[in-house]
Design an enzyme around this catalytic site. Sequence first.
Site, short mmCIF file in Angstrom:
data_model
loop_
_atom_site.label_atom_id
_atom_site.label_comp_id
_atom_site.label_asym_id
_atom_site.label_seq_id
_atom_site.Cartn_x
_atom_site.Cartn_y
_atom_site.Cartn_z
NE ARG A 32 -3.75 -2.19 2.27
CZ ARG A 32 -4.65 -2.57 1.36
NH1 ARG A 32 -4.98 -1.76 0.38
NH2 ARG A 32 -5.23 -3.75 1.43
CG ASP A 33 1.58 5.56 -2.25
OD1 ASP A 33 2.17 5.56 -3.34
OD2 ASP A 33 1.72 6.46 -1.40
CB ILE A 34 3.46 5.75 2.77
CG1 ILE A 34 3.57 5.86 4.28
CG2 ILE A 34 3.99 7.01 2.09
CD1 ILE A 34 5.02 5.90 4.78
CG ASN A 89 3.76 9.45 -11.62
OD1 ASN A 89 2.87 9.75 -12.41
ND2 ASN A 89 3.57 9.43 -10.32
CB VAL A 98 10.50 6.11 -5.80
CG1 VAL A 98 11.34 4.86 -5.55
CG2 VAL A 98 10.05 6.73 -4.47
CG HIS A 102 6.85 3.04 -8.51
ND1 HIS A 102 8.06 3.70 -8.67
CD2 HIS A 102 5.93 4.00 -8.28
CE1 HIS A 102 7.87 4.99 -8.53
NE2 HIS A 102 6.59 5.21 -8.31
CG HIS A 104 1.41 5.28 -8.55
ND1 HIS A 104 1.47 5.79 -7.29
CD2 HIS A 104 2.54 5.69 -9.17
CE1 HIS A 104 2.59 6.49 -7.13
NE2 HIS A 104 3.26 6.45 -8.27
P1 5GP Z 1 6.29 8.34 -7.60
O1 5GP Z 1 6.03 9.72 -7.09
O2 5GP Z 1 7.79 8.08 -7.73
O3 5GP Z 1 5.53 7.96 -8.83
O4 5GP Z 1 5.73 7.38 -6.49
C1 5GP Z 1 6.38 7.10 -5.29
C2 5GP Z 1 5.31 6.71 -4.31
O5 5GP Z 1 5.94 6.04 -3.24
C3 5GP Z 1 4.53 7.88 -3.71
O6 5GP Z 1 3.15 7.76 -4.03
C4 5GP Z 1 4.81 7.78 -2.22
O7 5GP Z 1 3.67 8.07 -1.44
C5 5GP Z 1 5.25 6.34 -2.06
N1 5GP Z 1 6.19 6.13 -0.98
C6 5GP Z 1 7.32 6.84 -0.72
N2 5GP Z 1 7.96 6.35 0.34
C7 5GP Z 1 7.22 5.29 0.77
C8 5GP Z 1 7.38 4.36 1.85
O8 5GP Z 1 8.32 4.40 2.64
N3 5GP Z 1 6.43 3.41 1.98
C9 5GP Z 1 5.36 3.32 1.14
N4 5GP Z 1 4.48 2.35 1.37
N5 5GP Z 1 5.19 4.17 0.10
C10 5GP Z 1 6.10 5.15 -0.08
#
Ligand code: 5GP
Length: 122
Positions: A32-34, A89, A98, A102, A104
């Site tokens: 799950r996303d945080i 993304n 990140v 990945h 979403h």
């Molecule tokens: P991006 O912005 O790179 O597409 O997505 C990165 C996602 O990773 C974000 O939606 C963010 O909320 C999630 N995220 C970042 N750090 C953590 C973490 O430590 N644990 C979890 N579960 N999600 C994370």
Amino acid sequence: MAEDERSIFTRIIAGEIPADVVFDGERVIAFRDINPQAPVHLLVVPKTEKYRNVTELAAGDPELLAEIVSVAQRLADEQTNGEYRLIFNTGASSGQTVFHVHAHLLGGGTDGALSEGTLGKL
Ligand code: 5GP
């Protein structure tokens, strides 16, 4: 690779950072996303951090990309009505933070959070 160069997702996969894991396969994990942006917001992540984004993944290991899509559908079948939005993304200006590829998986949008016109904010 030095410890501080590993991605946050690699550290989750290694069990060093806790996460709410909903799928744990040989090559793919999902948790799950945080900071959820929908009633169901999962991250579907290859266990390798070799690929920084979906373009690199598609070129380097298309079967792994197909597996991510397959896992996403399976999770959507379990956690939503089987319908979902899948977002990769790609690049900082698109919101990527990140750089370990990945997907979403957003779903459960019966409250309108995922209705037509909600794809991006203008
Ligand atoms: P991006 O912005 O790179 O597409 O997505 C990165 C996602 O990773 C974000 O939606 C963010 O909320 C999630 N995220 C970042 N750090 C953590 C973490 O430590 N644990 C979890 N579960 N999600 C994370």
